[in-house]
Write a protein that holds these residues in place. Structure first.
Motif, PDB file in Angstrom:
ATOM      1  N   ASP A  14       0.860  -1.184   0.000  1.00 38.56           N
ATOM      2  CA  ASP A  14       0.000   0.000   0.000  1.00 38.56           C
ATOM      3  C   ASP A  14       0.895   1.232   0.000  1.00 38.56           C
ATOM      4  OD1 ASP A  14      -2.383  -1.480   0.171  1.00 38.56           O
ATOM      5  OD2 ASP A  14      -2.289  -1.544   2.369  1.00 38.56           O
ATOM      6  N   ARG A  15       0.751   2.059  -1.002  1.00 35.29           N
ATOM      7  CA  ARG A  15       1.524   3.298  -0.991  1.00 35.29           C
ATOM      8  C   ARG A  15       1.075   4.170   0.189  1.00 35.29           C
ATOM      9  NH1 ARG A  15       0.627   6.493  -4.929  1.00 35.29           N
ATOM     10  NH2 ARG A  15      -0.985   5.443  -6.154  1.00 35.29           N
ATOM     11  N   PRO A  16       1.917   5.084   0.669  1.00 34.97           N
ATOM     12  CA  PRO A  16       1.590   5.856   1.867  1.00 34.97           C
ATOM     13  C   PRO A  16       0.201   6.488   1.805  1.00 34.97           C
ATOM     14  CG  PRO A  16       3.854   6.248   1.248  1.00 34.97           C
ATOM     15  CD  PRO A  16       3.260   5.411   0.150  1.00 34.97           C
ATOM     16  N   GLY A  17      -0.559   6.302   2.882  1.00 39.18           N
ATOM     17  CA  GLY A  17      -1.901   6.850   2.967  1.00 39.18           C
ATOM     18  C   GLY A  17      -2.974   5.933   2.426  1.00 39.18           C
ATOM     19  N   TYR A  18      -2.571   4.902   1.713  1.00 33.66           N
ATOM     20  CA  TYR A  18      -3.512   3.924   1.176  1.00 33.66           C
ATOM     21  C   TYR A  18      -3.597   2.716   2.107  1.00 33.66           C
ATOM     22  CZ  TYR A  18      -4.052   5.975  -3.532  1.00 33.66           C
ATOM     23  OH  TYR A  18      -4.367   6.784  -4.596  1.00 33.66           O
ATOM     24  N   GLY A  19      -4.763   2.055   2.107  1.00 37.05           N
ATOM     25  CA  GLY A  19      -4.908   0.797   2.815  1.00 37.05           C
ATOM     26  C   GLY A  19      -4.452   0.859   4.259  1.00 37.05           C
ATOM     27  N   GLU A  20      -3.428   0.054   4.580  1.00 44.80           N
ATOM     28  CA  GLU A  20      -2.917  -0.023   5.947  1.00 44.80           C
ATOM     29  C   GLU A  20      -1.547   0.626   6.113  1.00 44.80           C
ATOM     30  OE1 GLU A  20      -3.174  -4.029   7.499  1.00 44.80           O
ATOM     31  OE2 GLU A  20      -5.014  -4.397   6.393  1.00 44.80           O
ATOM     32  N   SER A  21      -1.079   1.359   5.101  1.00 44.80           N
ATOM     33  CA  SER A  21       0.204   2.056   5.216  1.00 44.80           C
ATOM     34  C   SER A  21      -0.005   3.459   5.772  1.00 44.80           C
ATOM     35  CB  SER A  21       0.892   2.160   3.845  1.00 44.80           C
ATOM     36  OG  SER A  21       1.400   0.908   3.435  1.00 44.80           O
ATOM     37  N   ASP A  22       0.843   3.842   6.722  1.00 45.70           N
ATOM     38  CA  ASP A  22       0.721   5.164   7.323  1.00 45.70           C
ATOM     39  C   ASP A  22       0.877   6.260   6.269  1.00 45.70           C
ATOM     40  OD1 ASP A  22       0.445   4.005   9.808  1.00 45.70           O
ATOM     41  OD2 ASP A  22       2.552   4.276  10.374  1.00 45.70           O
ATOM     42  N   PRO A  23       0.151   7.359   6.429  1.00 48.96           N
ATOM     43  CA  PRO A  23       0.317   8.498   5.514  1.00 48.96           C
ATOM     44  C   PRO A  23       1.706   9.105   5.634  1.00 48.96           C
ATOM     45  CG  PRO A  23      -1.730   8.677   6.768  1.00 48.96           C
ATOM     46  CD  PRO A  23      -0.924   7.589   7.413  1.00 48.96           C
ATOM     47  N   ASP A  24       2.106   9.808   4.586  1.00 50.11           N
ATOM     48  CA  ASP A  24       3.364  10.550   4.591  1.00 50.11           C
ATOM     49  C   ASP A  24       3.072  11.950   4.053  1.00 50.11           C
ATOM     50  OD1 ASP A  24       5.884  11.562   4.471  1.00 50.11           O
ATOM     51  OD2 ASP A  24       6.665  10.146   2.994  1.00 50.11           O
ATOM     52  N   PRO A  25       2.772  12.905   4.946  1.00 51.48           N
ATOM     53  CA  PRO A  25       2.445  14.263   4.503  1.00 51.48           C
ATOM     54  C   PRO A  25       3.572  14.932   3.723  1.00 51.48           C
ATOM     55  CG  PRO A  25       1.833  13.935   6.803  1.00 51.48           C
ATOM     56  CD  PRO A  25       2.668  12.756   6.399  1.00 51.48           C
ATOM     57  N   LYS A  26       4.779  14.411   3.853  1.00 55.96           N
ATOM     58  CA  LYS A  26       5.924  14.967   3.128  1.00 55.96           C
ATOM     59  C   LYS A  26       6.274  14.125   1.898  1.00 55.96           C
ATOM     60  CE  LYS A  26       7.926  16.947   7.345  1.00 55.96           C
ATOM     61  NZ  LYS A  26       9.140  16.994   8.237  1.00 55.96           N
ATOM     62  N   ARG A  27       5.339  13.319   1.468  1.00 56.39           N
ATOM     63  CA  ARG A  27       5.620  12.380   0.371  1.00 56.39           C
ATOM     64  C   ARG A  27       6.045  13.102  -0.897  1.00 56.39           C
ATOM     65  NH1 ARG A  27       1.751   9.263  -3.146  1.00 56.39           N
ATOM     66  NH2 ARG A  27       0.034   9.810  -1.748  1.00 56.39           N
ATOM     67  N   THR A  28       7.072  12.556  -1.517  1.00 53.52           N
ATOM     68  CA  THR A  28       7.541  12.986  -2.826  1.00 53.52           C
ATOM     69  C   THR A  28       7.836  11.737  -3.630  1.00 53.52           C
ATOM     70  OG1 THR A  28       9.882  12.999  -2.182  1.00 53.52           O
ATOM     71  CG2 THR A  28       8.634  15.054  -1.844  1.00 53.52           C
ATOM     72  N   ILE A  29       8.157  11.904  -4.881  1.00 55.26           N
ATOM     73  CA  ILE A  29       8.532  10.755  -5.697  1.00 55.26           C
ATOM     74  C   ILE A  29       9.827  10.138  -5.168  1.00 55.26           C
ATOM     75  CG2 ILE A  29       9.336  10.085  -7.997  1.00 55.26           C
ATOM     76  CD1 ILE A  29       7.237  12.012  -9.128  1.00 55.26           C
ATOM     77  N   LYS A  30      10.732  10.981  -4.674  1.00 54.74           N
ATOM     78  CA  LYS A  30      11.977  10.467  -4.121  1.00 54.74           C
ATOM     79  C   LYS A  30      11.724   9.681  -2.836  1.00 54.74           C
ATOM     80  CE  LYS A  30      16.588  11.773  -2.501  1.00 54.74           C
ATOM     81  NZ  LYS A  30      17.566  12.885  -2.309  1.00 54.74           N
ATOM     82  N   SER A  31      10.890  10.196  -1.940  1.00 57.85           N
ATOM     83  CA  SER A  31      10.649   9.496  -0.673  1.00 57.85           C
ATOM     84  C   SER A  31      10.004   8.141  -0.923  1.00 57.85           C
ATOM     85  CB  SER A  31       9.778  10.347   0.254  1.00 57.85           C
ATOM     86  OG  SER A  31       8.440  10.430  -0.206  1.00 57.85           O
ATOM     87  N   LEU A  32       9.139   8.049  -1.944  1.00 51.47           N
ATOM     88  CA  LEU A  32       8.509   6.765  -2.253  1.00 51.47           C
ATOM     89  C   LEU A  32       9.535   5.782  -2.799  1.00 51.47           C
ATOM     90  CD1 LEU A  32       6.048   5.003  -2.381  1.00 51.47           C
ATOM     91  CD2 LEU A  32       5.451   6.046  -4.580  1.00 51.47           C
ATOM     92  N   ALA A  33      10.479   6.267  -3.599  1.00 53.21           N
ATOM     93  CA  ALA A  33      11.547   5.396  -4.088  1.00 53.21           C
ATOM     94  C   ALA A  33      12.370   4.845  -2.927  1.00 53.21           C
ATOM     95  CB  ALA A  33      12.449   6.157  -5.064  1.00 53.21           C
ATOM     96  N   LEU A  34      12.614   5.677  -1.924  1.00 54.43           N
ATOM     97  CA  LEU A  34      13.369   5.218  -0.753  1.00 54.43           C
ATOM     98  C   LEU A  34      12.547   4.241   0.081  1.00 54.43           C
ATOM     99  CD1 LEU A  34      15.078   8.572   0.344  1.00 54.43           C
ATOM    100  CD2 LEU A  34      16.018   6.709  -1.061  1.00 54.43           C
ATOM    101  N   ASP A  35      11.215   4.427   0.114  1.00 51.76           N
ATOM    102  CA  ASP A  35      10.347   3.443   0.778  1.00 51.76           C
ATOM    103  C   ASP A  35      10.476   2.086   0.101  1.00 51.76           C
ATOM    104  OD1 ASP A  35       9.460   5.475   2.406  1.00 51.76           O
ATOM    105  OD2 ASP A  35       7.443   5.606   1.523  1.00 51.76           O
ATOM    106  N   ILE A  36      10.486   2.105  -1.216  1.00 51.89           N
ATOM    107  CA  ILE A  36      10.597   0.855  -1.986  1.00 51.89           C
ATOM    108  C   ILE A  36      11.942   0.187  -1.741  1.00 51.89           C
ATOM    109  CG2 ILE A  36      10.742  -0.054  -4.340  1.00 51.89           C
ATOM    110  CD1 ILE A  36       8.645   2.091  -5.118  1.00 51.89           C
ATOM    111  N   GLU A  37      12.992   1.000  -1.666  1.00 51.60           N
ATOM    112  CA  GLU A  37      14.315   0.438  -1.373  1.00 51.60           C
ATOM    113  C   GLU A  37      14.314  -0.238   0.000  1.00 51.60           C
ATOM    114  OE1 GLU A  37      18.967   1.806  -1.599  1.00 51.60           O
ATOM    115  OE2 GLU A  37      17.506   3.276  -0.907  1.00 51.60           O
ATOM    116  N   GLU A  38      13.712   0.407   0.989  1.00 48.75           N
ATOM    117  CA  GLU A  38      13.642  -0.187   2.329  1.00 48.75           C
ATOM    118  C   GLU A  38      12.819  -1.464   2.337  1.00 48.75           C
ATOM    119  OE1 GLU A  38      13.592   1.789   6.210  1.00 48.75           O
ATOM    120  OE2 GLU A  38      13.151   3.625   5.083  1.00 48.75           O
ATOM    121  N   LEU A  39      11.745  -1.475   1.581  1.00 52.05           N
ATOM    122  CA  LEU A  39      10.925  -2.681   1.491  1.00 52.05           C
ATOM    123  C   LEU A  39      11.759  -3.843   0.975  1.00 52.05           C
ATOM    124  CD1 LEU A  39       8.051  -3.962   1.670  1.00 52.05           C
ATOM    125  CD2 LEU A  39       7.765  -3.311  -0.746  1.00 52.05           C
TER     126      LEU A  39
END
Length: 346
Positions: free
Chosen positions: A99-124
């Protein structure tokens, strides 16, 4: 007109004028009092946020290929139609969607950017121990996340596929005339919704929830689907399985509206300025698009493919925006092309 009516009208006008500047309601965080329950597994990210995921395909320990799926607008980790093919078992493919941030059961990320999502994917990938590199597939709005991965974490990507990826009409590399022509193919209400997301993101919540005029048709679920998509939607509806409510169970602002602000705002991504992430042919990037896509104009995908010769462009005749949820043959083609770079698929 009596003074009472004047006062009522004035109060009404002030309330209407003030509404755009009211903050959206806070999200209903999963696992908190009054919020939705946490049902699926989650990982904790670098900043303490939780990211929910779901596994598909063969067991990870037995897999030859490991693929991260990135869902689109109004979807969630439960959208994994591309895994519904016998080829998955035959080739030994493990998938993990999230679930991308804010969707489903993933916590929201008010500072979300395309870069921050890429780093989320790397951590996953790191926390699930997917290895030094993994494949990635992005659907619709998830395609922008794939472009982000190719820019910010190319060293972690083994191969990538973008399926009907959403474009930003304001990417600098688009010729203005071409972008304007494609932009005006959208319904007028969507043109205005995108203008707001681009130029006045603080109004996105109000714009898409007020009742004076229509907001985004995509956010409202009334977008311009063509005949091929309507056939797929009918089949999906007949299955009786829907995760629509799940996607926005924490609220629409940190899911739908944040997508609009990130996807069409002033961000630091322009795919046409990216360099080949696989200069020695050790991987491949594929872009798939349907000629009858009524949501994302095919003309802009063709231009991107012309500007990036290292992208393998696959245009599907008589296909709409949802082709990845359709025929098995298309799913097999997408997976086979993506994995062929490994020289193990024949």
């Amino acid at each position: 007109m009596s003074w009472k009516i004047r006062v009522v009208l004035l109060i009404g006008f002030v309330a209407w004028a003030y509404r755009p500047f009211r903050p959206p309601p806070p999200p209903r965080l999963c696992g908190t009092k009054g919020g939705p329950p946490v049902v699926g597994p989650r990982i904790q990210l670098r900043d303490g946020r939780n990211l929910s995921y779901k596994e598909h395909g063969v067991p990870k320990e037995a897999a030859k290929y490991k693929v991260i799926l990135v869902h689109g607008f109004s979807s969630s980790k439960h959208e994994a139609s591309i895994t519904a093919t016998d080829l998955v078992e035959k080739l030994g493919i493990y998938f993990v969607s999230f679930d991308r941030p804010g969707y489903g059961e993933s916590d929201p990320d008010p500072k979300r950017t395309i870069k921050s999502l890429a780093l989320d994917i790397e951590e996953l990938g790191l926390q699930l121990q997917l290895g030094a590199k993994f494949y990635i597939i992005g659907i619709s709005m998830g395609g922008q996340a794939v472009w982000g991965c190719l820019k910010y974490i190319p060293h972690r990507v083994k191969g990538a596929a973008l399926l009907a990826p959403v474009v930003n009409y304001w990417w600098p590399s688009f010729p203005p005339a071409l972008a304007t022509e494609a932009y005006h193919l959208q319904p007028v209400q969507d043109q205005w919704a995108l203008r707001v997301a681009r130029h006045a993101p603080w109004l996105v919540y109000w714009w898409n929830t007020q009742k004076w005029f229509p907001g985004s048709s995509v956010a409202a679920g009334t977008q311009n689907f063509t005949a091929p998509d309507l056939q797929i939607i009918a089949k999906m509806a007949a299955s009786g399985v829907s995760h629509k409510a799940y996607a926005t169970q924490q609220g629409v602002h940190e899911s739908y509206h944040r997508d609009m602000m990130v996807g069409f705002g002033h961000r630091d991504l322009d795919p046409m300025q990216l360099e080949d992430p696989f200069p020695h042919g050790e991987g491949s990037v594929h872009l798939w698009h349907g000629t009858d896509d009524g949501v994302v104009p095919v003309s802009l995908q063709r231009y991107i493919a012309e500007e990036l010769p290292w992208v393998q462009y696959h245009e599907l005749p008589n296909a709409g925006h949802l082709f990845s949820c359709g025929e098995t043959a298309v799913k097999d083609a997408i997976l086979s092309k993506l994995l062929m770079a490994d020289k193990m698929v024949h």
